[in-house]
Design an enzyme around this catalytic site. Structure first.
Site, PDB file in Angstrom:
ATOM      1  N   GLU A 170       0.832  -1.155   0.100  1.00  0.00           N
ATOM      2  CA  GLU A 170       0.125  -0.061   0.095  1.00  0.00           C
ATOM      3  C   GLU A 170       0.941   1.226   0.118  1.00  0.00           C
ATOM      4  OE1 GLU A 170      -4.391  -1.487   1.706  1.00  0.00           O
ATOM      5  OE2 GLU A 170      -2.689  -0.951   3.305  1.00  0.00           O
ATOM      6  N   CYS A 191       3.460   8.599   0.899  1.00  0.00           N
ATOM      7  CA  CYS A 191       3.897   7.741   2.150  1.00  0.00           C
ATOM      8  C   CYS A 191       4.203   6.262   1.426  1.00  0.00           C
ATOM      9  CB  CYS A 191       2.980   7.427   3.361  1.00  0.00           C
ATOM     10  SG  CYS A 191       3.283   6.396   4.390  1.00  0.00           S
ATOM     11  N   CYS A 215       6.534  -6.733   7.286  1.00  0.00           N
ATOM     12  CA  CYS A 215       7.401  -6.115   7.970  1.00  0.00           C
ATOM     13  C   CYS A 215       7.858  -7.372   8.898  1.00  0.00           C
ATOM     14  CB  CYS A 215       7.023  -4.967   8.828  1.00  0.00           C
ATOM     15  SG  CYS A 215       8.355  -4.021   9.964  1.00  0.00           S
ATOM     16  N   CYS A 265       6.558  -4.794  16.030  1.00  0.00           N
ATOM     17  CA  CYS A 265       6.074  -3.710  16.970  1.00  0.00           C
ATOM     18  C   CYS A 265       4.376  -4.111  17.223  1.00  0.00           C
ATOM     19  CB  CYS A 265       6.045  -2.150  16.315  1.00  0.00           C
ATOM     20  SG  CYS A 265       7.550  -1.804  16.028  1.00  0.00           S
ATOM     21  N   CYS A 275       1.284  -2.159  15.815  1.00  0.00           N
ATOM     22  CA  CYS A 275       1.579  -1.929  14.449  1.00  0.00           C
ATOM     23  C   CYS A 275       0.644  -2.911  13.414  1.00  0.00           C
ATOM     24  CB  CYS A 275       2.813  -1.631  13.845  1.00  0.00           C
ATOM     25  SG  CYS A 275       2.673  -1.372  12.122  1.00  0.00           S
ATOM     26  N   GLU A 329      10.512  -1.698   7.091  1.00  0.00           N
ATOM     27  CA  GLU A 329      11.598  -1.144   7.747  1.00  0.00           C
ATOM     28  C   GLU A 329      12.565  -0.829   6.784  1.00  0.00           C
ATOM     29  OE1 GLU A 329      12.473   0.607  10.499  1.00  0.00           O
ATOM     30  OE2 GLU A 329      14.128   0.675   9.357  1.00  0.00           O
ATOM     31  N   CYS A 339      -1.302   5.733   9.985  1.00  0.00           N
ATOM     32  CA  CYS A 339      -0.325   5.177  10.360  1.00  0.00           C
ATOM     33  C   CYS A 339      -0.437   3.860  11.065  1.00  0.00           C
ATOM     34  CB  CYS A 339       0.799   6.127  11.420  1.00  0.00           C
ATOM     35  SG  CYS A 339       0.913   7.736  10.948  1.00  0.00           S
TER      36      CYS A 339
HETATM   37  N1  SAH Z   1       9.438   0.738  10.151  1.00  0.00           N
HETATM   38  C1  SAH Z   1       9.683   2.310   9.930  1.00  0.00           C
HETATM   39  C2  SAH Z   1       8.532   2.693   9.089  1.00  0.00           C
HETATM   40  C3  SAH Z   1       7.157   2.637   9.389  1.00  0.00           C
HETATM   41  S1  SAH Z   1       6.579   3.921   9.870  1.00  0.00           S
HETATM   42  C4  SAH Z   1       9.476   2.792  11.379  1.00  0.00           C
HETATM   43  O1  SAH Z   1       9.034   2.013  12.269  1.00  0.00           O
HETATM   44  O2  SAH Z   1       9.600   3.872  11.686  1.00  0.00           O
HETATM   45  C5  SAH Z   1       4.906   3.902  10.476  1.00  0.00           C
HETATM   46  C6  SAH Z   1       4.874   4.976  11.637  1.00  0.00           C
HETATM   47  O3  SAH Z   1       3.731   4.683  12.417  1.00  0.00           O
HETATM   48  C7  SAH Z   1       5.976   4.341  12.779  1.00  0.00           C
HETATM   49  O4  SAH Z   1       6.273   5.602  13.582  1.00  0.00           O
HETATM   50  C8  SAH Z   1       4.860   3.614  13.531  1.00  0.00           C
HETATM   51  O5  SAH Z   1       5.619   3.122  14.735  1.00  0.00           O
HETATM   52  C9  SAH Z   1       3.799   4.249  13.489  1.00  0.00           C
HETATM   53  N2  SAH Z   1       2.651   3.370  13.900  1.00  0.00           N
HETATM   54  C10 SAH Z   1       2.522   2.207  13.526  1.00  0.00           C
HETATM   55  N3  SAH Z   1       1.396   1.678  14.156  1.00  0.00           N
HETATM   56  C11 SAH Z   1       0.608   2.753  14.462  1.00  0.00           C
HETATM   57  C12 SAH Z   1      -0.568   2.734  14.881  1.00  0.00           C
HETATM   58  N4  SAH Z   1      -1.449   1.696  14.953  1.00  0.00           N
HETATM   59  N5  SAH Z   1      -1.122   4.028  15.290  1.00  0.00           N
HETATM   60  C13 SAH Z   1      -0.366   4.905  15.089  1.00  0.00           C
HETATM   61  N6  SAH Z   1       0.951   5.076  14.586  1.00  0.00           N
HETATM   62  C14 SAH Z   1       1.399   3.721  14.292  1.00  0.00           C
END
Ligand code: SAH
Length: 378
Positions: A107, A120, A127, A131, A134, A178, A351
């Site tokens: 996406e 974005c 991934c 986390c 996420c 990532e 996000c």
């Molecule tokens: N892997 C990289 C790129 C992904 S960025 C990283 O971790 O930075 C996506 C961003 O959205 C990251 O800051 C992630 O932590 C955040 N994110 C992930 N899940 C989320 C959620 N459910 N609600 C809000 N932000 C979230």
């Protein structure tokens, strides 16, 4: 065997697949032309034809001789990700589901915002990190995207936006995956976005966001100087180990200095620290004070992200008043702190909501189901 032709094995044996033209940044094109005994300036011609004049075949590149066009066509071909679906949010955010090689889908999201347009992009199919907040993590991981599949997202979004009055002014690597675990493909894609003969984005307007792969941060510093965002989410190791498990391998005492080093030789630059607001988990006053101490005098901007829910999530978003209080505490320590406005939530484009179609190779989904069953005592 030319270096510009990839070899693939099939059940029928070895076959040559033309290299994807979108995989080739200026350096790679120069190498290709050197291989063909041609001058390096040809790289500029091809970059302009492909990314600015939008031609998809060599036959249209009329400032290149017919003979050379034929030789190029034998080795290289342009292949684009296929748009499987487009969704448009009521706030104007657009999300595309794109099919990439191997039947997977990723996406890409476009977020328009008063004169700006942020794309974005995803860097991996799924991934490999886990986390806990996420939803991409829950999909598991399949593979890295190629440079062509990363810049292909830009290419497709550019086409899709034509005629809408919107355009891409910024790029963030905040989609699926990532980026620092796929730096080899990400760096040439960044070069393709920032080249004056393609899209000419300024390096400050391209942001790589990482969960904190410290060893790769050092490599990133050697190869590029785009903006850096770090998914911090917790001010101490105990909590971060839980939320961002890669922290166990790359703890804060190594991560923070590596980030500071990234901008040390870059005047007027700061690091964006992303911090997802999880109700009762990482959003208390003492967390804000601890965060301010952790960042000290590193040039910083803290971006608080309201948690976006997804099916099966075990967290809730912090209440608005809590987020505002958190911001004020950070500001009282002299930090710049902002709250990210949630965009495109109605199309699951916010996000942490990107899922694509991932054939998981990590058995993560299987483990998740087992965990759920254990929790329910079955
Ligand atoms: N892997 C990289 C790129 C992904 S960025 C990283 O971790 O930075 C996506 C961003 O959205 C990251 O800051 C992630 O932590 C955040 N994110 C992930 N899940 C989320 C959620 N459910 N609600 C809000 N932000 C979230």
């Amino acid at each position: 065997m030319s270096s510009a032709v990839a070899e693939t094995s099939t059940s029928a044996g070895r076959v040559d697949v033309p290299v994807n033209l979108l995989d080739l940044d200026r350096q790679a094109l120069k190498r290709l032309f050197a291989d063909l005994g041609e001058k390096p300036f040809r790289a500029t011609q091809v970059l302009k034809w492909v990314h600015q004049r939008r031609v998809t075949g060599f036959e249209e590149m009329t400032d290149i001789s017919k003979a050379l066009r034929a030789r190029l066509a034998e080795r290289v071909a342009l292949r684009l990700p296929e748009v499987l679906a487009e969704q448009v949010s009521e706030d104007g955010t657009r999300k595309w589901l794109l099919r990439v090689d191997g039947g997977q889908a990723i996406e890409t999201v476009f977020i328009p915002d008063s004169g700006r347009g942020t794309l974005c992009v995803s860097s991996q199919v799924g991934c490999a990190l886990d986390c806990s907040f996420c939803s991409t993590a829950q999909q598991g991981f399949n593979r890295n995207l190629s440079t062509a599949e990363i810049i292909g997202q830009y290419y497709v979004a550019y086409d899709q936006l034509t005629g809408t009055g919107e355009q891409i002014t910024n790029v963030v690597f905040m989609g699926m995956g990532e980026p620092l675990l796929n730096l080899e493909a990400v760096i040439p894609a960044v070069r393709l976005m920032t080249d004056d003969d393609t899209y000419g984005l300024s390096k400050r307007k391209v942001t790589i966001s990482t969960s904190g792969v410290v060893t790769m941060l050092e490599r990133m510093r050697e190869q590029t100087d785009v903006s850096l965002a770090v998914s911090l989410h917790a001010p101490n190791n105990a909590l971060r180990d839980e939320l961002v498990p890669i922290n166990r391998k790359h703890p804060l005492e190594r991560l923070i200095p590596a980030c500071a080093a990234y901008i040390a030789d870059k005047p007027h630059r700061r690091i964006t620290w992303e911090y997802v607001m999880l109700d009762g988990v990482n959003d208390q006053d003492h967390h804000a004070h601890e965060l301010a101490r952790l960042l000290g005098d590193i040039p910083s901007k803290v971006n608080l992200i309201p948690f976006n829910p997804f099916p099966g999530a075990r967290y809730r978003c912090s209440p608005r008043g809590r987020i505002l209080r958190f911001v004020r505490i950070l500001q009282s320590h002299g930090l710049t702190a902002t709250t990210r406005v949630t965009r495109g939530q109605d199309i699951d484009g916010a996000c942490g909501q990107l899922v694509g179609k991932v054939q998981d190779r990590t058995r993560r989904q299987q483990r998740l189901v087992q965990r759920e069953l254990r929790r329910e005592g079955r």
